[in-house]
Design an enzyme around this catalytic site. Sequence first.
Site, PDB file in Angstrom:
ATOM      1  N   CYS A   1       0.107  12.887 -41.930  1.00  0.00           N
ATOM      2  CA  CYS A   1      -0.841  13.569 -43.145  1.00  0.00           C
ATOM      3  C   CYS A   1      -1.116  15.048 -42.762  1.00  0.00           C
ATOM      4  CB  CYS A   1      -2.155  12.886 -43.217  1.00  0.00           C
ATOM      5  SG  CYS A   1      -3.249  12.786 -41.723  1.00  0.00           S
TER       6      CYS A   1
ATOM      7  N   GLU B   1      -0.636   8.660 -34.968  1.00  0.00           N
ATOM      8  CA  GLU B   1      -0.289   9.907 -34.454  1.00  0.00           C
ATOM      9  C   GLU B   1      -1.223  10.507 -33.425  1.00  0.00           C
ATOM     10  OE1 GLU B   1       1.654   9.986 -38.621  1.00  0.00           O
ATOM     11  OE2 GLU B   1      -0.228   9.327 -37.554  1.00  0.00           O
TER      12      GLU B   1
END
Length: 257
Positions: free
Chosen positions: A95, A63
């Site tokens: 996360c 990401e």
Amino acid sequence: MHGMLVPMEPLNTERRVIEAAETLALSLGNNPNHTVAAAAMDTNGRIHTAVNVYHFTGGPCAELVTLGVAATAEAGPLVAMAAAGDGGRGLIPPCGRCRQVMLDLHPDLLVAVQTETGPQMRPIAKLLSDTYFFPDAQAERVFRFNRRYYDAVVSGRKTSSVRWDEQIAVGPAIFYFEDDAECAPLRGEILEAKRYQIDDLTPERLRLPEGGSVEGYIEGLRQHYPLMPVDAFVDVVDFRVVPSDSGPVHEGQMATA
């Protein structure tokens, strides 16, 4: 237009983001350094993809690499993100570190997560509630509209909107029309956001034309936000489109008015 309370079924454009992440993930081999793929879409409908770089010192997640790729392309604010694991693992949630970065840099981002009923889109703020906000992020804001309002917004006939459970910030924003490549994003400005309890709404506060019905407006609002409580507080948002001579929204996205 999406309601901001989860869960939300992905729009067609958001399904393209999910497919891009899953397709890239399936192409990953057995290299343990690259095990996750991510895809993100900007307000112009362009999709940016990347993979993670694993390293014991803390290599970046897919990401975060995707955020860098998008920034390199001068993408501006991102509106949708998805990540998928290699080996057929499918969608995986971000996360904690990625959630914090996405919230600070792209606070209006929707993130794809896997649920028992399939992929759902979640506002990044809902994935990281009661969080710290980095004050110097200088993130560009996005104000979402259903595409049916495009002509009214461009012409100036529509200059207000009522929102529930959304993160509203007064100041410059990109007006993004969901799920329609024909409706280019506009440069705009949120002028004011006033909060009222539903029972305190009046024709004047709703900016209704003469003869407009408060009851009818609230009924439409409840259809749009089916989980909105009976005693909810809503934001009446006043906005304007910034004239096109103010320059481009960002590279590849010209404001038109």
